[in-house]
Design a protein around this motif. Structure first.
Motif, PDB file in Angstrom:
ATOM      1  N   LYS A 114       0.832  -1.207   0.000  1.00  0.00           N
ATOM      2  CA  LYS A 114       0.000   0.000   0.000  1.00  0.00           C
ATOM      3  C   LYS A 114       0.868   1.259   0.000  1.00  0.00           C
ATOM      4  O   LYS A 114       0.559   2.229  -0.700  1.00  0.00           O
ATOM      5  CB  LYS A 114      -0.934   0.004   1.210  1.00  0.00           C
ATOM      6  CG  LYS A 114      -2.052  -0.999   1.110  1.00  0.00           C
ATOM      7  CD  LYS A 114      -2.883  -0.996   2.379  1.00  0.00           C
ATOM      8  CE  LYS A 114      -3.878  -2.135   2.392  1.00  0.00           C
ATOM      9  NZ  LYS A 114      -4.623  -2.196   3.654  1.00  0.00           N
ATOM     10  N   ASP A 115       1.945   1.238   0.782  1.00  0.00           N
ATOM     11  CA  ASP A 115       2.855   2.386   0.820  1.00  0.00           C
ATOM     12  C   ASP A 115       3.499   2.605  -0.551  1.00  0.00           C
ATOM     13  O   ASP A 115       3.589   3.749  -1.019  1.00  0.00           O
ATOM     14  CB  ASP A 115       3.931   2.164   1.888  1.00  0.00           C
ATOM     15  CG  ASP A 115       4.820   3.375   2.070  1.00  0.00           C
ATOM     16  OD1 ASP A 115       4.272   4.482   2.275  1.00  0.00           O
ATOM     17  OD2 ASP A 115       6.052   3.217   1.992  1.00  0.00           O
ATOM     18  N   HIS A 138       2.228   1.813  -3.431  1.00  0.00           N
ATOM     19  CA  HIS A 138       1.185   2.332  -4.319  1.00  0.00           C
ATOM     20  C   HIS A 138       0.935   3.814  -4.055  1.00  0.00           C
ATOM     21  O   HIS A 138       0.742   4.592  -5.006  1.00  0.00           O
ATOM     22  CB  HIS A 138      -0.092   1.528  -4.169  1.00  0.00           C
ATOM     23  CG  HIS A 138       0.017   0.152  -4.725  1.00  0.00           C
ATOM     24  ND1 HIS A 138      -1.014  -0.751  -4.679  1.00  0.00           N
ATOM     25  CD2 HIS A 138       1.036  -0.505  -5.344  1.00  0.00           C
ATOM     26  CE1 HIS A 138      -0.644  -1.888  -5.244  1.00  0.00           C
ATOM     27  NE2 HIS A 138       0.607  -1.765  -5.650  1.00  0.00           N
ATOM     28  N   ARG A 139       0.953   4.222  -2.785  1.00  0.00           N
ATOM     29  CA  ARG A 139       0.783   5.643  -2.452  1.00  0.00           C
ATOM     30  C   ARG A 139       1.939   6.481  -3.004  1.00  0.00           C
ATOM     31  O   ARG A 139       1.729   7.580  -3.510  1.00  0.00           O
ATOM     32  CB  ARG A 139       0.661   5.830  -0.946  1.00  0.00           C
ATOM     33  CG  ARG A 139      -0.701   5.422  -0.399  1.00  0.00           C
ATOM     34  CD  ARG A 139      -0.869   5.844   1.058  1.00  0.00           C
ATOM     35  NE  ARG A 139       0.003   5.090   1.948  1.00  0.00           N
ATOM     36  CZ  ARG A 139      -0.334   3.958   2.551  1.00  0.00           C
ATOM     37  NH1 ARG A 139      -1.523   3.447   2.381  1.00  0.00           N
ATOM     38  NH2 ARG A 139       0.509   3.341   3.349  1.00  0.00           N
ATOM     39  N   GLU A 191       1.440   6.798  -6.727  1.00  0.00           N
ATOM     40  CA  GLU A 191       0.346   7.731  -7.003  1.00  0.00           C
ATOM     41  C   GLU A 191       0.785   9.177  -6.783  1.00  0.00           C
ATOM     42  O   GLU A 191       0.460  10.069  -7.578  1.00  0.00           O
ATOM     43  CB  GLU A 191      -0.855   7.404  -6.128  1.00  0.00           C
ATOM     44  CG  GLU A 191      -2.057   8.266  -6.417  1.00  0.00           C
ATOM     45  CD  GLU A 191      -3.260   7.899  -5.571  1.00  0.00           C
ATOM     46  OE1 GLU A 191      -4.362   8.375  -5.915  1.00  0.00           O
ATOM     47  OE2 GLU A 191      -3.134   7.153  -4.583  1.00  0.00           O
ATOM     48  N   SER A 192       1.549   9.413  -5.734  1.00  0.00           N
ATOM     49  CA  SER A 192       2.052  10.756  -5.449  1.00  0.00           C
ATOM     50  C   SER A 192       2.960  11.255  -6.576  1.00  0.00           C
ATOM     51  O   SER A 192       2.818  12.391  -7.039  1.00  0.00           O
ATOM     52  CB  SER A 192       2.809  10.755  -4.119  1.00  0.00           C
ATOM     53  OG  SER A 192       3.370  12.016  -3.873  1.00  0.00           O
TER      54      SER A 192
END
Length: 82
Positions: free
Chosen positions: A9-10, A12-13, A16-17
């Motif tokens: 998840k990290d 992916h974040r 995305e950022s």
């Protein structure tokens, strides 16, 4: 210790950022920096999944092989666009 799901998840974040900065920045140098960062993060993330996550999933899930085939196709499609 970080759970694998949280690490994913990290990742992916972070991706995305970087993507949001790339598409929204008006500064060419900043876009280039974050395009390079995005490429690095995506490559690192994909290799980690291939080496750690996918083999574990294949062993632990009854549908592991089929699920991994789907994930690998997805990775190939993303790699072809970067």
């Amino acid at each position: 210790m970080v759970r694998i799901s949280e690490a994913i998840k990290d990742d992916h974040r972070k991706l995305e950022s970087c993507y949001n900065i790339i598409v929204n920045s008006e500064d060419e140098d900043e876009r280039t920096r974050f395009q390079n960062q995005f490429t690095w993060e995506l490559a690192r993330h994909s290799v980690a999944e291939e080496l750690v996550l996918f083999p574990a999933m294949e062993k632990l899930r009854s549908d592991g092989k089929e699920k991994l085939d789907d994930d690998r196709r997805e990775h190939s499609a993303v790699s072809a666009h970067t």
